[in-house]
Design a protein around this motif. Structure first.
Motif, PDB file in Angstrom:
ATOM      1  N   THR A 208       0.847  -1.189   0.000  1.00  0.00           N
ATOM      2  CA  THR A 208       0.000   0.000   0.000  1.00  0.00           C
ATOM      3  C   THR A 208       0.885   1.242   0.000  1.00  0.00           C
ATOM      4  OG1 THR A 208      -1.684  -1.195   1.264  1.00  0.00           O
ATOM      5  CG2 THR A 208      -1.876   1.210   1.183  1.00  0.00           C
ATOM      6  N   ALA A 210       0.100   4.328   0.050  1.00  0.00           N
ATOM      7  CA  ALA A 210      -0.333   5.397   0.949  1.00  0.00           C
ATOM      8  C   ALA A 210       0.381   5.325   2.292  1.00  0.00           C
ATOM      9  CB  ALA A 210      -1.847   5.322   1.158  1.00  0.00           C
ATOM     10  N   ASP A 211       0.915   4.165   2.624  1.00  0.00           N
ATOM     11  CA  ASP A 211       1.648   3.988   3.882  1.00  0.00           C
ATOM     12  C   ASP A 211       3.156   4.042   3.684  1.00  0.00           C
ATOM     13  OD1 ASP A 211      -0.828   3.579   5.101  1.00  0.00           O
ATOM     14  OD2 ASP A 211      -0.752   1.413   4.741  1.00  0.00           O
ATOM     15  N   SER A 212       3.608   4.474   2.501  1.00  0.00           N
ATOM     16  CA  SER A 212       5.028   4.474   2.173  1.00  0.00           C
ATOM     17  C   SER A 212       5.555   5.901   2.024  1.00  0.00           C
ATOM     18  CB  SER A 212       5.260   3.718   0.860  1.00  0.00           C
ATOM     19  OG  SER A 212       4.924   4.547  -0.245  1.00  0.00           O
ATOM     20  N   ALA A 215       3.933   8.194  -0.704  1.00  0.00           N
ATOM     21  CA  ALA A 215       2.515   8.553  -0.629  1.00  0.00           C
ATOM     22  C   ALA A 215       2.268   9.927  -1.247  1.00  0.00           C
ATOM     23  CB  ALA A 215       2.052   8.537   0.818  1.00  0.00           C
ATOM     24  N   GLY A 216       1.220  10.006  -2.070  1.00  0.00           N
ATOM     25  CA  GLY A 216       0.829  11.273  -2.654  1.00  0.00           C
ATOM     26  C   GLY A 216       1.589  11.673  -3.898  1.00  0.00           C
ATOM     27  N   GLN A 291      -2.488   1.853  -7.984  1.00  0.00           N
ATOM     28  CA  GLN A 291      -1.937   2.929  -7.158  1.00  0.00           C
ATOM     29  C   GLN A 291      -0.852   3.721  -7.886  1.00  0.00           C
ATOM     30  OE1 GLN A 291      -1.078   1.445  -2.972  1.00  0.00           O
ATOM     31  NE2 GLN A 291      -1.391  -0.513  -4.015  1.00  0.00           N
TER      32      GLN A 291
END
Length: 401
Positions: A208, A210-212, A215-216, A291
């Motif tokens: 995921t 978003a948890d790295s 993110a963004g 993602q």
């Protein structure tokens, strides 16, 4: 038809070849054929095991190890592999089965003896799915010298494999010229067999973003094998050039003999815009690519042969535009440019790659129409339905079946 499908990779292995063969075997089954996959099992203690995997019969045959070992041991293991597979096939319940066609997948180039034995025992046609023209690409890249003993050895194995085949399916039109002399002999058929990939719904993923640390960001993703044939150092050069662009990130997912070195190189350069992650299960790839934003393809530009990597298909399927650094004249470059599904760099200049990367990343207005073109191209060219129909037609070409 009763088909023997011979390969050196199949699930639970997670290589692109394993995924392709899974999709091919399941499509053969859907079209009403009886297919048995024969695959080496180096970690297996039993001489053979027979299982059903999603309805497909899979015969795993004990054989020497050929993966993740040094080149000398790998060569020896691959040379012995088909003979070990044959010996153990003859001790299995399928020893006396009559086959209507023998299909085998290269790489590896060493499966010719296995295919020949099945053809001779059953009097059937043989179809070689040729995805890797070896040792030519290794000589192109300076990994072995033309005329040297290793090259001559591999060349003999390659030529034997071709001699066994009645039909050879290559990846791209440009590869047809390489086999014109082979095809000139009576009874032989040469054709383009496009790569294929079955539809794959998103089923989640263990990675995921978003948890790295990425993110963004707009993510450039490389998902696949990391070996010498890919020439991936320039991708790290690109990441270093773009390290001040805090809206961009690079994700490398997969395995291969170059992966540890590349990861260490990124760490030595302190590239905080780069993440490496181990190989994922095939079912996780759609969730991963959902993602991401741009798919990376790399082939060393010294290649003289032509290749359409499996990762290219996964990017198209996911609707990702492609940034490809490949050899000049490759059919893949013409395909990407003609269909408008990305950008192509065919030189060694990181300046060129940087310019093309920014064209893709900064032109967000083109992302949606490009995604539509990617998915349309995937549906048009890379269906396993068409691949199976083409293979079966070739196997029936002599009037049997």
């Amino acid at each position: 038809m009763r088909i023997a499908l011979i390969a050196d990779t199949y699930p639970p292995l997670r290589t692109s070849g394993a995924v392709q063969l899974r999709d091919l075997s399941q499509e053969l089954l859907r079209q009403g054929h009886d297919v048995t996959v024969m695959v080496p099992a180096p970690e297996q203690r039993q001489l053979w095991t027979l299982e059903k995997l999603n309805g497909v019969s899979v015969l795993r045959l004990a054989a020497p190890r050929t993966k993740d070992i040094n080149y000398i041991r790998r060569t020896l293991g691959e040379f012995l592999m088909p003979f070990a597979m044959l010996r153990n096939l003859r001790k299995s319940p399928l020893a006396a089965v009559h086959w209507d066609g023998a299909v085998w997948y290269s790489p590896s180039i060493f499966l010719g003896p296995m295919a020949k034995a099945l053809k001779r025992a059953s009097g059937c046609q043989g179809y070689l799915i040729l995805r890797d023209i070896f040792p030519e690409w290794a000589a192109d890249m300076g990994k072995m010298r033309r005329g040297g003993l290793p090259y001559q050895f591999f060349k003999r194995i390659e030529q034997y494999q071709y001699a066994v085949a009645d039909t050879i399916g290559v990846q791209t039109p440009a590869n047809l010229a390489y086999l014109q002399a082979w095809a000139a002999q009576p009874g032989r058929r040469l054709e383009v067999l496009q790569n294929w990939l079955a539809d794959a719904p998103q089923s989640g993923t263990s990675l995921t973003l978003a948890d790295s640390p990425l993110a963004g960001r707009t993510i450039f993703v490389y998902a696949g094998n990391m070996g010498v044939a890919q020439g991936m150092d320039i991708l790290l050069d690109l990441a270093e050039r773009l390290r001040e662009r805090h809206d961009l990130g690079f994700l490398f997912v997969g395995r291969g003999n170059e992966a540890p070195r590349l990861q260490a190189n990124a760490q030595a350069r302190r590239l905080d815009n780069v993440i490496f992650h181990e190989e994922l299960e095939p079912w996780e790839i759609p969730g991963l690519l959902a993602q991401c934003h741009i798919g990376l393809v790399a082939l060393d530009p010294r290649h003289q042969t032509h290749n359409i990597p499996g990762k290219f298909l996964t990017y198209l399927q996911a609707g990702l535009p492609v940034l490809a650094r490949i050899n000049p004249g490759n059919d893949l470059a013409e395909l990407i440019n003609r269909e408008g599904v990305g950008r192509v760099c065919t030189d060694d200049a990181v300046d060129t790659l940087q310019r093309l990367a920014l064209e893709l990343a900064d032109n967000r207005a083109e992302w949606t129409p490009t995604a539509d073109r990617c998915r349309a191209l995937f549906a048009k060219l890379f269906s396993p339905v068409a691949a199976v129909q083409q293979i079966i037609a070739a196997l029936k070409a002599d009037g049997r079946g």
